[in-house]
Design an enzyme around this catalytic site. Structure first.
Site, mmCIF file in Angstrom:
data_model
loop_
_atom_site.group_PDB
_atom_site.id
_atom_site.type_symbol
_atom_site.label_atom_id
_atom_site.label_comp_id
_atom_site.label_asym_id
_atom_site.label_seq_id
_atom_site.Cartn_x
_atom_site.Cartn_y
_atom_site.Cartn_z
ATOM 1 N N GLU A 144 -6.915 49.996 -20.223
ATOM 2 C CA GLU A 144 -6.358 48.868 -19.469
ATOM 3 C C GLU A 144 -4.887 49.106 -19.115
ATOM 4 O O GLU A 144 -4.452 48.768 -18.022
ATOM 5 C CB GLU A 144 -6.507 47.560 -20.252
ATOM 6 C CG GLU A 144 -7.952 47.122 -20.476
ATOM 7 C CD GLU A 144 -8.720 46.846 -19.187
ATOM 8 O OE1 GLU A 144 -8.096 46.812 -18.105
ATOM 9 O OE2 GLU A 144 -9.948 46.680 -19.253
ATOM 10 N N TYR A 171 -3.798 39.335 -17.912
ATOM 11 C CA TYR A 171 -5.019 40.078 -17.628
ATOM 12 C C TYR A 171 -5.436 40.955 -18.812
ATOM 13 O O TYR A 171 -6.564 40.885 -19.300
ATOM 14 C CB TYR A 171 -4.873 40.963 -16.373
ATOM 15 C CG TYR A 171 -5.971 41.985 -16.335
ATOM 16 C CD1 TYR A 171 -7.258 41.609 -15.997
ATOM 17 C CD2 TYR A 171 -5.743 43.300 -16.757
ATOM 18 C CE1 TYR A 171 -8.309 42.520 -16.049
ATOM 19 C CE2 TYR A 171 -6.775 44.211 -16.802
ATOM 20 C CZ TYR A 171 -8.053 43.819 -16.457
ATOM 21 O OH TYR A 171 -9.080 44.708 -16.529
ATOM 22 N N ASP A 192 -8.570 39.748 -12.618
ATOM 23 C CA ASP A 192 -7.719 40.801 -12.062
ATOM 24 C C ASP A 192 -7.693 40.645 -10.541
ATOM 25 O O ASP A 192 -8.226 39.682 -9.994
ATOM 26 C CB ASP A 192 -8.234 42.181 -12.471
ATOM 27 C CG ASP A 192 -9.453 42.580 -11.675
ATOM 28 O OD1 ASP A 192 -10.193 41.668 -11.234
ATOM 29 O OD2 ASP A 192 -9.682 43.778 -11.465
#
Length: 288
Positions: free
Chosen positions: A35, A118, A136
């Site tokens: 991520e 996020y 996102d």
DNA sequence: CACCCGTGGGT
DNA sequence: TACCCAAGGGT
């Protein structure tokens, strides 16, 4: 409110890409690293770097034991090198606050360096299977079109989470798939330009399509020009610091031929301010 | 909230 | 060729 979840789940089952972080047992650390790397860097560029990173640092503690400079070097040309620094800091925080275990709680994740709205939810949901809305840029575009009938989403806001929540199934496993499916649809079908509506699983309930694809304009701010920018200068400085075996570079040897000497000095100063470089004895180096 | 922060591939 | 765009976050 149209049911988007049912067609999204069916579509995802057949069409999801086989990505490393979706493999069973990939682990919370791997998800977290992925991520970080995926923050503004495309999937295809991330994959090889992710695998090399996890091979070198299989746990947060392993990364925390090495210097930030090692993280910045390993980050290579992924862009936004602050993310490498922040990932290293997060690893230290995970070691010190969480006994080396990536936390599963959204608030604990939000408290880590480099983790925002996020990423905190992405880790909680995709690594630990919690039920939260994950939003996102892909999901925002899908929701803007399917629910609001707009061609592009407005600026990010807290309302995005409520919008995602509104289409999320109550059941946990299904909610995780819907979160992933909305992102996947936005990444592969409901793309920013020239979307593939002819193969879209929610085309028959898409408000944007029903309205005849109005162009609502894009109120996002345009990206600043890169050529000649401070960012370009910073990138050039960091490339030198990362490069070869040079652990410290004499200040006079750092992009000496840069067209704008003031800009060069500004870049060096800002990198030092950001913790991405250290100056001592007339030399510049990555942070130890 | 506006702005800043890298890099490379697609069109 | 220029411009667009990319699984955002910090300040």
């Amino acid at each position: 409110m149209p049911d988007l979840a049912t067609p999204l789940i069916a579509w995802y089952r057949e069409n999801a890409r086989d990505l490393p972080w979706r493999r069973p047992g990939f682990g919370a650390w791997g998800v977290l690293v992925s991520e970080f790397m995926l923050q503004q860097t495309p999937v295809n560029r991330v994959i090889p770097h992710l695998e090399a990173w996890l091979e070198r640092w299989p746990t947060p503690t392993a990364l925390a034991m090495d210097a930030p400079a090692d993280a910045v070097r390993q980050w290579a040309n992924l862009g936004y090198p602050r993310r490498a620094l922040w990932l290293h800091r997060a690893a230290v925080e995970i070691r010190d606050r969480h006994r080396g275990v990536v936390p599963d709680d959204v608030d604990a994740l939000l408290a880590l360096t480099g983790i925002g709205d996020y990423t905190a939810r992405a880790v909680a949901v995709f690594a630990y299977g919690s039920r939260h809305p994950v939003v996102d840029t892909n999901t925002r575009r899908v929701l803007a079109r399917a629910l609001d009938g707009r061609s592009q989403p407005g600026p990010p806001s807290k309302r995005d989470l409520a919008a995602m929540e509104s289409i999320l199934p109550a059941e946990v496993a299904a909610s995780t798939i819907v979160n992933a499916a909305a992102m996947e649809l936005g990444a592969t079908v409901c793309v920013a330009r020239s979307p593939h509506c002819e193969i879209c699983p929610v085309a028959d309930r898409c408000a944007w399509r029903a309205a005849g694809y109005p162009d609502t304009g894009d109120d996002r701010r345009k990206q600043a020009k890169y050529e000649g920018s401070d960012r370009q200068a910073r990138g050039a400085v960091l490339k030198v610091l990362r490069g070869a075996a040079a652990h410290a570079v004499p200040l006079d040897d750092v992009i000496p031929d840069w067209p704008d000497a003031l800009q060069r000095d500004r870049a060096i100063d800002s990198l030092i301010a950001d913790g991405l470089a250290e100056a001592s004895g007339g030399e510049l180096r990555l942070p130890r």
